[in-house]
Write a protein that holds these residues in place. Structure first.
Motif, PDB file in Angstrom:
ATOM      1  N   GLU A 145      69.672  43.364  64.342  1.00 54.88           N
ATOM      2  CA  GLU A 145      70.567  44.261  63.632  1.00 54.88           C
ATOM      3  C   GLU A 145      70.378  44.340  62.017  1.00 54.88           C
ATOM      4  N   ALA A 146      70.625  43.022  61.766  1.00 52.54           N
ATOM      5  CA  ALA A 146      70.391  42.970  60.177  1.00 52.54           C
ATOM      6  C   ALA A 146      68.888  43.499  59.586  1.00 52.54           C
ATOM      7  N   ALA A 169      67.003  45.963  61.294  1.00 51.42           N
ATOM      8  CA  ALA A 169      67.286  47.362  61.362  1.00 51.42           C
ATOM      9  C   ALA A 169      68.080  47.889  60.062  1.00 51.42           C
ATOM     10  N   ALA A 170      69.167  47.238  59.666  1.00 44.97           N
ATOM     11  CA  ALA A 170      70.093  47.757  58.740  1.00 44.97           C
ATOM     12  C   ALA A 170      69.252  47.727  57.345  1.00 44.97           C
ATOM     13  N   LEU A 171      68.425  46.399  57.171  1.00 43.08           N
ATOM     14  CA  LEU A 171      67.482  46.599  55.684  1.00 43.08           C
ATOM     15  C   LEU A 171      66.450  47.476  55.856  1.00 43.08           C
ATOM     16  N   LEU A 172      65.812  47.848  56.877  1.00 44.63           N
ATOM     17  CA  LEU A 172      64.860  48.802  56.977  1.00 44.63           C
ATOM     18  C   LEU A 172      65.521  50.154  56.670  1.00 44.63           C
ATOM     19  N   HIS A 173      66.591  50.399  57.190  1.00 42.52           N
ATOM     20  CA  HIS A 173      67.150  51.528  56.744  1.00 42.52           C
ATOM     21  C   HIS A 173      67.474  51.752  55.367  1.00 42.52           C
ATOM     22  N   GLN A 174      68.023  50.812  54.847  1.00 42.47           N
ATOM     23  CA  GLN A 174      68.377  50.557  53.651  1.00 42.47           C
ATOM     24  C   GLN A 174      66.991  50.682  52.651  1.00 42.47           C
ATOM     25  N   ALA A 175      65.835  50.342  53.099  1.00 42.54           N
ATOM     26  CA  ALA A 175      64.626  50.505  52.529  1.00 42.54           C
ATOM     27  C   ALA A 175      64.148  52.185  52.649  1.00 42.54           C
ATOM     28  N   GLY A 176      64.494  52.596  53.696  1.00 46.61           N
ATOM     29  CA  GLY A 176      64.145  53.979  53.982  1.00 46.61           C
ATOM     30  C   GLY A 176      64.758  55.022  53.114  1.00 46.61           C
ATOM     31  N   GLU A 177      66.128  54.609  52.817  1.00 45.44           N
ATOM     32  CA  GLU A 177      67.158  55.539  51.970  1.00 45.44           C
ATOM     33  C   GLU A 177      66.517  55.174  50.292  1.00 45.44           C
ATOM     34  N   ALA A 178      66.375  53.961  50.202  1.00 49.55           N
ATOM     35  CA  ALA A 178      65.915  53.763  48.834  1.00 49.55           C
ATOM     36  C   ALA A 178      64.475  54.389  48.284  1.00 49.55           C
ATOM     37  N   HIS A 179      63.575  54.556  49.401  1.00 51.72           N
ATOM     38  CA  HIS A 179      62.054  55.168  49.313  1.00 51.72           C
ATOM     39  C   HIS A 179      62.364  56.498  48.937  1.00 51.72           C
ATOM     40  N   LEU A 180      63.267  57.129  49.998  1.00 46.13           N
ATOM     41  CA  LEU A 180      63.448  58.413  49.794  1.00 46.13           C
ATOM     42  C   LEU A 180      63.940  58.886  48.513  1.00 46.13           C
ATOM     43  N   TYR A 184      59.873  45.920  48.520  1.00 43.29           N
ATOM     44  CA  TYR A 184      61.248  46.275  48.797  1.00 43.29           C
ATOM     45  C   TYR A 184      61.860  45.293  49.792  1.00 43.29           C
ATOM     46  N   LEU A 185      61.030  45.066  50.848  1.00 39.55           N
ATOM     47  CA  LEU A 185      61.737  44.209  51.924  1.00 39.55           C
ATOM     48  C   LEU A 185      61.536  42.560  51.741  1.00 39.55           C
ATOM     49  N   LEU A 186      60.717  42.167  50.660  1.00 37.28           N
ATOM     50  CA  LEU A 186      60.377  40.928  50.487  1.00 37.28           C
ATOM     51  C   LEU A 186      61.273  40.577  49.178  1.00 37.28           C
ATOM     52  N   GLU A 187      61.694  41.608  48.489  1.00 38.58           N
ATOM     53  CA  GLU A 187      62.684  41.497  47.311  1.00 38.58           C
ATOM     54  C   GLU A 187      64.216  41.446  48.041  1.00 38.58           C
ATOM     55  N   ASN A 188      64.676  41.773  48.998  1.00 35.64           N
ATOM     56  CA  ASN A 188      65.763  41.758  49.760  1.00 35.64           C
ATOM     57  C   ASN A 188      65.952  41.003  50.897  1.00 35.64           C
ATOM     58  N   GLY A 189      65.294  39.840  50.874  1.00 36.71           N
ATOM     59  CA  GLY A 189      65.684  38.870  52.125  1.00 36.71           C
ATOM     60  C   GLY A 189      65.212  39.054  53.280  1.00 36.71           C
ATOM     61  N   PHE A 190      64.031  39.636  53.448  1.00 37.76           N
ATOM     62  CA  PHE A 190      63.369  40.224  54.776  1.00 37.76           C
ATOM     63  C   PHE A 190      62.736  38.576  55.413  1.00 37.76           C
ATOM     64  N   GLU A 191      62.137  37.743  54.407  1.00 37.57           N
ATOM     65  CA  GLU A 191      61.676  36.719  55.114  1.00 37.57           C
ATOM     66  C   GLU A 191      62.777  35.660  55.528  1.00 37.57           C
ATOM     67  N   ALA A 192      63.929  35.810  54.997  1.00 33.16           N
ATOM     68  CA  ALA A 192      65.167  34.881  55.448  1.00 33.16           C
ATOM     69  C   ALA A 192      65.337  35.544  57.015  1.00 33.16           C
ATOM     70  N   LEU A 193      65.679  36.722  56.873  1.00 34.47           N
ATOM     71  CA  LEU A 193      65.957  37.126  58.346  1.00 34.47           C
ATOM     72  C   LEU A 193      64.950  36.855  59.318  1.00 34.47           C
ATOM     73  N   ASP A 246      63.052  34.111  59.123  1.00 37.20           N
ATOM     74  CA  ASP A 246      62.977  32.734  59.097  1.00 37.20           C
ATOM     75  C   ASP A 246      61.354  32.284  58.955  1.00 37.20           C
ATOM     76  N   ALA A 247      60.865  33.215  58.170  1.00 37.87           N
ATOM     77  CA  ALA A 247      59.373  33.156  58.047  1.00 37.87           C
ATOM     78  C   ALA A 247      58.727  33.288  56.379  1.00 37.87           C
ATOM     79  N   LYS A 248      57.699  32.857  56.269  1.00 34.53           N
ATOM     80  CA  LYS A 248      57.187  32.970  55.035  1.00 34.53           C
ATOM     81  C   LYS A 248      56.061  34.013  55.102  1.00 34.53           C
ATOM     82  N   LEU A 249      56.238  35.144  54.640  1.00 34.81           N
ATOM     83  CA  LEU A 249      55.115  36.304  54.675  1.00 34.81           C
ATOM     84  C   LEU A 249      54.386  36.601  53.182  1.00 34.81           C
TER      85      LEU A 249
END
Length: 97
Positions: free
Chosen positions: A10-11, A13-24, A44-53, A55-58
């Motif tokens: 859920e978190a 998906a919410a971050l991806l939605h936020q990214a989509g809105e910011a991209h638009l 955008y995702l890396l700057e906004n905590g995607f790795e923490a969600l 629990d991986a280093k990308l």
């Protein structure tokens, strides 16, 4: 899927939605059309905590690759699916076992 995985999904998906809105918003002049969208989203995702969600280093390049992969996969397997949830499931399945 465990309760923890569901919460992460859920978190994500919410971050991806936020990214989509910011991209638009940043690509209003082209109505969101951007052939290099995976590059923008990865940053955008890396700057906004995607790795923490996850629990991986990308690496950014790895995330760009994965975004292209999941986009192609979704277009084949579930073209009418809500993309944010499909992508979130893709990442949860691969990183949160």
């Amino acid at each position: 899927m465990s309760e923890e995985q569901k919460q992460h999904k859920e978190a994500i998906a919410a971050l991806l939605h936020q990214a989509g809105e910011a991209h638009l918003a940043t690509h209003q002049e082209t109505n969101g059309d951007d052939p290099d969208w995976p590059i923008w989203y990865a940053g955008y995702l890396l700057e906004n905590g995607f790795e923490a969600l996850l629990d991986a280093k990308l690496l950014r390049s790895d995330l760009i690759y994965l975004l292209v992969l999941v986009d192609k996969q979704q277009k084949i397997e579930a073209p009418g699916a809500q993309w944010e949830r499909y992508y979130a499931d893709f990442f949860v399945t691969r990183y949160l076992k």
